[in-house]
Design an enzyme around this catalytic site. Structure first.
Site, short mmCIF file in Angstrom:
data_model
loop_
_atom_site.label_atom_id
_atom_site.label_comp_id
_atom_site.label_asym_id
_atom_site.label_seq_id
_atom_site.Cartn_x
_atom_site.Cartn_y
_atom_site.Cartn_z
N GLU A 1 67.81 45.79 52.24
CA GLU A 1 66.57 45.75 51.46
C GLU A 1 66.65 46.67 50.24
O GLU A 1 67.14 47.81 50.33
CB GLU A 1 65.41 46.19 52.37
CG GLU A 1 64.06 46.29 51.69
CD GLU A 1 62.98 46.84 52.63
OE1 GLU A 1 61.80 46.63 52.33
OE2 GLU A 1 63.33 47.48 53.64
N LYS B 1 58.66 39.76 50.36
CA LYS B 1 58.16 40.46 51.55
C LYS B 1 56.67 40.21 51.73
O LYS B 1 55.89 40.35 50.78
CB LYS B 1 58.45 41.96 51.42
CG LYS B 1 58.26 42.78 52.69
CD LYS B 1 58.79 44.19 52.47
CE LYS B 1 58.72 45.05 53.72
NZ LYS B 1 59.29 46.40 53.47
N CYS C 1 62.65 43.55 56.44
CA CYS C 1 62.30 44.80 57.12
C CYS C 1 61.02 44.67 57.95
O CYS C 1 61.05 44.12 59.04
CB CYS C 1 62.21 45.94 56.11
SG CYS C 1 62.33 47.58 56.87
#
Length: 552
Positions: free
Chosen positions: A45, A113, A149
């Site tokens: 990430e 994300k 994540c």
């Protein structure tokens, strides 16, 4: 359709803001993947900018430079495997935490994300916009899902990807260390395996950034949660992962399973790596510290030697008439055992000069904490002068117990650019010294064996700012203090919680008061390695001026 898919997993250490350097690391990993005939090379990430870059990411010139670097990287990686890399992405007036898939000379796909963490050290809600729930991207004829994540910790993203055709999950992470966090990660990833029935590839970065250390430990789970591959913690590594398609879908081929050390070793490694990277990434090659003969400075000296080598560490004893012969001998013994440069700089003449200068103004007043603090501040002044003259970063040596209750002198022994033991309670300082004496690892640059002699660890702690002074004169015994602090700080509890745990109400109220009134000191203190989810800095944000106290 292909029945085999190879991924190059690049568990690497980026530097925040070094876009060109990070891109070069990514390209080197891509070349390694190309040589290994990989289909996809994957990095963690936000790798292109480094992580956690905080508000720097919002600066338009910065995220536009990162996006341009990603597009340039795509051109350079046109002839070979696809490259997946974390990078900020701005479009339509919004800024996203993105995972870019580079292939065919361009940014072919973007994953944005969805779940933005907004706790502990993360503040992504104020930095990024949330992306939509999306589907997989395609590499060759294989559909890959990449929750970024935090998205991997939530069932909705993974299930949406599975429902829209993802054949396995590749989860890029910037997940920093805290004690026993690996078990938490693995439990979440096993849940994603069970819920989706897909293999899960958890890819984490390594390296220190300010107070945080990213500990790597990337791993791969097959459906049902069985461990197929475990990469090492803390070390950079590039590993080839093969997946094979069978009647029941994709399965990861069994690979290396690196040993995971226990919490004592991981904590110590974090303190070493945090200091090593803080120095390297800020441009310092050498450090100095005041070596008092006490356990805290001895441990910091050992950490510094293990991080950058004895030849790069200067220890300074700054005695006064209150410094015991025992402390002088202990400090010298630690310096010799570690092999560091050792200077002896008495402070009596300087303290007398300051005392005489102030004498007309203090006439008729009894000596008190003022005179004690003059000693500490004079030591801080001398150490900072040496730091300036020699270009060596000054390390400060206050443990979490002292930092919590303000048992330190601001502009004195709190002076310094970094504090390796800032999140280590005093009771753990003792045990960590014993652990280091008994263990040596290849990543330590210091010598094996007893580097902190037993007397340093076993003698009663003292600041030695007055005759026969002991820490216990001012504070509860450390086992009691640390247990109360664990409730008040780490558990965010109250005085009532301390009393329920068996502690004296008045003592708990006093400790709570000290914690609150010391906030201004912590606000001005050096950063230090984060070992717990309630470290002092981003994990715990309290007002400096605060009149509230627990009712009890």
């Amino acid at each position: 359709m292909a029945d085999r898919f190879r991924i190059t997993l690049a568990q690497l250490n980026p530097t925040v803001g070094d876009i060109a350097g990070n891109a070069a690391k990514a390209f080197a990993a891509w070349e390694e993947g190309r040589s290994a005939a990989a289909d996809l090379v994957a990095l963690p990430e936000m790798f292109l900018t480094g992580y956690n870059a905080q508000d720097l990411v919002m600066k338009p010139a910065f995220h536009h430079a990162a996006m341009a670097a990603a597009e340039d990287l795509a051109v350079r990686c046109a002839d070979g495997p696809a490259l997946a890399i974390g990078c900020p992405w701005a479009e339509d007036g919004k800024l996203f935490n993105a995972y870019l898939i580079l292939k065919g000379g361009k940014v072919a796909s973007r994953v944005l994300k969805h779940h933005l963490p907004n706790e502990t050290v993360f503040d992504e809600v104020r930095i990024f916009d949330a992306g939509p729930l999306g589907g997989p991207y395609v590499v060759g004829d294989t559909r890959v899902g990449s929750p970024i994540c935090e998205d991997g910790w939530h069932v909705d993203v993974a299930e949406t990807l599975e429902e829209t055709g993802a054949e396995f999950l590749l989860i890029p992470n910037g997940s920093p260390y805290y004690r026993d966090k690996m078990e938490v990660r693995q439990n979440h990833m096993v849940a994603r395996c069970v819920e989706t029935g897909l293999p899960v590839i958890y890819l984490n970065m390594v390296g220190g950034q300010d107070d945080q250390v990213f500990d790597g430990g990337s791993f791969v789970l097959n459906p049902g949660g069985a461990l197929a591959l475990q990469m090492p913690v803390f070390d950079e590594a590039v590993t080839q992962l093969d997946l094979e398609r069978g009647p029941d879908g994709w399965r990861a081929v069994e690979g290396e399973k690196a040993h995971l050390p226990d919490a004592w070793e991981q904590d110590y490694r974090v303190m070493v790596e945090a200091l090593r990277d803080y120095l390297r990434k800020s441009g310092f090659g050498k450090v100095l510290l005041g070596l008092s003969g006490g356990v805290d400075s001895a441990l910091v000296a050992a950490i510094a030697v293990d991080a950058i080598g004895a030849e790069n560490v200067r220890c300074v004893m700054l005695p006064s008439e209150y410094t015991s012969a025992e402390s002088l001998a202990d400090a010298e013994a630690v310096a010799k055992a570690l092999g560091v440069h050792y200077d002896y700089v008495p402070i009596s003449d300087g303290r007398d000069a300051i005392t005489n200068t102030l004498a007309p103004f203090f006439a008729g007043r009894d000596a008190d904490l003022t005179e004690e603090n003059i000693q500490s501040r004079l030591r801080g002044l001398l150490l900072m002068a040496m730091s300036n003259k020699f270009g060596e970063m000054l390390l400060t040596t206050g443990n979490k117990s002292e930092v919590a209750v303000g048992y330190a002198t601001i502009y004195g022994d709190m002076n310094g650019g970094y504090n390796p033991i800032k999140d280590l309670y005093k009771t753990r300082v003792f045990e960590t010294c014993r652990w280091r004496n008994a263990h040596h690892r290849s990543w330590m640059m210091g010598p094996a064996g007893e580097v902190i002699r037993a007397n340093v660890i076993d003698k009663p702690p003292s600041a030695e700012l007055r005759e026969d002074q002991k820490d216990s004169d001012s504070l509860p015994d450390y086992p009691v203090l640390d247990a109360i602090l664990d409730i008040l700080v780490d558990q965010d509890g109250s005085v009532a919680d301390c009393v329920a745990a068996g502690f004296d109400s008045a003592e708990a109220k006093r400790v709570e008061h000290l914690v609150f009134i010391s906030e201004y000191k912590r606000f001005q203190s050096a950063p230090g390695a984060r070992l717990t989810p309630r470290a002092f800095w981003l994990d715990r944000r309290y007002p400096i001026v605060n009149r509230w106290r627990s009712p009890q």
